[in-house]
Design an enzyme around this catalytic site. Structure first.
Site, short mmCIF file in Angstrom:
data_model
loop_
_atom_site.label_atom_id
_atom_site.label_comp_id
_atom_site.label_asym_id
_atom_site.label_seq_id
_atom_site.Cartn_x
_atom_site.Cartn_y
_atom_site.Cartn_z
CE LYS A 16 -15.52 -28.29 -1.33
NZ LYS A 16 -14.93 -29.64 -1.90
CE1 TYR A 56 -10.79 -26.69 -4.11
CE2 TYR A 56 -12.62 -26.24 -5.57
CZ TYR A 56 -12.14 -26.71 -4.44
OH TYR A 56 -13.11 -27.15 -3.48
CG PHE A 64 -10.62 -34.37 -9.30
CD1 PHE A 64 -10.77 -32.92 -8.63
CD2 PHE A 64 -9.53 -35.22 -9.08
CE1 PHE A 64 -9.61 -32.69 -7.61
CE2 PHE A 64 -8.62 -34.82 -7.99
CZ PHE A 64 -8.72 -33.71 -7.39
NE ARG A 92 -6.73 -29.70 5.69
CZ ARG A 92 -6.93 -29.64 4.27
NH1 ARG A 92 -7.73 -28.73 3.64
NH2 ARG A 92 -6.52 -30.91 3.78
CB THR A 98 -9.93 -35.22 1.01
OG1 THR A 98 -9.05 -34.31 1.44
CG2 THR A 98 -10.32 -34.51 -0.26
NE ARG A 109 -14.53 -32.42 3.18
CZ ARG A 109 -13.47 -31.87 3.00
NH1 ARG A 109 -12.35 -32.45 3.54
NH2 ARG A 109 -13.24 -30.80 2.01
CG ASN A 119 -15.36 -32.72 -0.14
OD1 ASN A 119 -15.82 -31.75 -0.49
ND2 ASN A 119 -14.26 -33.20 -0.03
CG HIS A 122 -12.06 -25.00 0.60
ND1 HIS A 122 -10.96 -25.94 -0.08
CD2 HIS A 122 -11.34 -24.06 1.02
CE1 HIS A 122 -9.79 -25.27 0.05
NE2 HIS A 122 -10.12 -24.10 0.52
CD GLU A 133 -7.51 -21.69 -0.07
OE1 GLU A 133 -7.39 -22.46 -0.87
OE2 GLU A 133 -8.12 -21.77 1.01
P1 RTP Z 1 -9.83 -30.20 0.69
O1 RTP Z 1 -8.97 -29.05 1.07
O2 RTP Z 1 -11.18 -29.73 0.46
O3 RTP Z 1 -9.97 -31.26 2.23
O4 RTP Z 1 -9.34 -30.94 -0.31
P2 RTP Z 1 -7.75 -31.41 -0.14
O5 RTP Z 1 -6.89 -30.29 -0.51
O6 RTP Z 1 -7.73 -32.37 1.01
O7 RTP Z 1 -7.85 -32.29 -1.52
P3 RTP Z 1 -7.66 -31.85 -2.91
O8 RTP Z 1 -7.13 -33.09 -3.50
O9 RTP Z 1 -6.97 -30.73 -2.70
O10 RTP Z 1 -8.87 -31.86 -3.34
C1 RTP Z 1 -9.93 -30.50 -3.38
C2 RTP Z 1 -11.41 -30.80 -3.59
O11 RTP Z 1 -11.43 -31.73 -4.83
C3 RTP Z 1 -12.52 -32.53 -4.72
N1 RTP Z 1 -11.96 -33.82 -5.03
N2 RTP Z 1 -12.69 -34.80 -6.18
N3 RTP Z 1 -11.30 -37.99 -6.96
C4 RTP Z 1 -12.16 -36.87 -7.09
O12 RTP Z 1 -13.26 -36.79 -7.73
C5 RTP Z 1 -11.93 -35.76 -6.08
N4 RTP Z 1 -10.83 -35.78 -5.45
C6 RTP Z 1 -10.96 -34.47 -4.76
C7 RTP Z 1 -12.96 -32.57 -3.42
O13 RTP Z 1 -14.22 -31.80 -3.41
C8 RTP Z 1 -11.98 -31.90 -2.64
O14 RTP Z 1 -12.47 -31.25 -1.38
#
Ligand code: RTP
Length: 155
Positions: A16, A56, A64, A92, A98, A109, A119, A122, A133
């Site tokens: 990112k 996304y 967010f 992962r 995350t 991370r 973070n 992705h 994707e």
């Molecule tokens: P990732 O694949 O990036 O590990 O993320 P994930 O699917 O485990 O988590 P997801 O909930 O899909 O979140 C994707 C990205 O959104 C940002 N995020 N910001 N509370 C917040 O401000 C928040 N929560 C999530 C993060 O950049 C996350 O990687």
């Protein structure tokens, strides 16, 4: 007659804008490379906000979402496809949880990030997402071919 290798697992990984800005491209690529995964596509792009929203789309109901899409489109992103046995799940693992407060030391991370909104990386979370994707970010001819090219493809 050609021997076709079994379709090898592939995942989409993106560094990112925060990771690029902080100079972590080589560090991150190195971790995937040293593990033994194979880089089959890579490019640097600044995604538009509309493109970030597509990437996304699963998160569009989350509070967010808007900030996240603004952020992804705020600067250069390194988009990659990595290949190898178990690369989706293990990728992962290399990336870590995350929320960098919860990611283990030794993960990307865990070692290199502090807050969830920054973070740095992705990775696709499953086989379907990986396929979607990769198709969103890359055209087929931007990917290295796994199987040998046929006479017709070369000509
Ligand atoms: P990732 O694949 O990036 O590990 O993320 P994930 O699917 O485990 O988590 P997801 O909930 O899909 O979140 C994707 C990205 O959104 C940002 N995020 N910001 N509370 C917040 O401000 C928040 N929560 C999530 C993060 O950049 C996350 O990687």
């Amino acid at each position: 007659q050609e021997v076709h290798a079994a379709e090898m697992e592939r995942t989409f990984i993106a560094i990112k804008p925060d990771g690029v800005q902080r100079g972590l491209i080589a560090e991150i690529i190195s971790r995937f490379e040293r593990k033994g995964f194979k880089l089959v596509a890579i490019k640097i792009v600044v995604p538009s906000k509309e493109f970030a929203q597509k990437h996304y789309h699963d998160l569009k109901e989350r509070p967010f979402f808007d900030g996240l899409c603004d952020f992804l489109s705020s600067g250069p992103v390194i988009a990659m496809v990595w290949e190898g046995e178990g690369v989706i799940k293990y990728g992962r693992k290399l990336i870590g949880a995350t929320d960098p407060q919860k990611s283990e030391p030794g993960t990307i991370r865990g070692d290199l990030a502090v807050v969830v909104g920054r973070n740095i990386i992705h990775g696709s979370d499953g086989p379907e997402t990986a396929k979607d994707e990769i198709n969103l970010w890359f055209k087929p001819d931007e990917l290295m071919a796994t199987k040998p090219l046929s006479r017709e493809e070369i000509a």
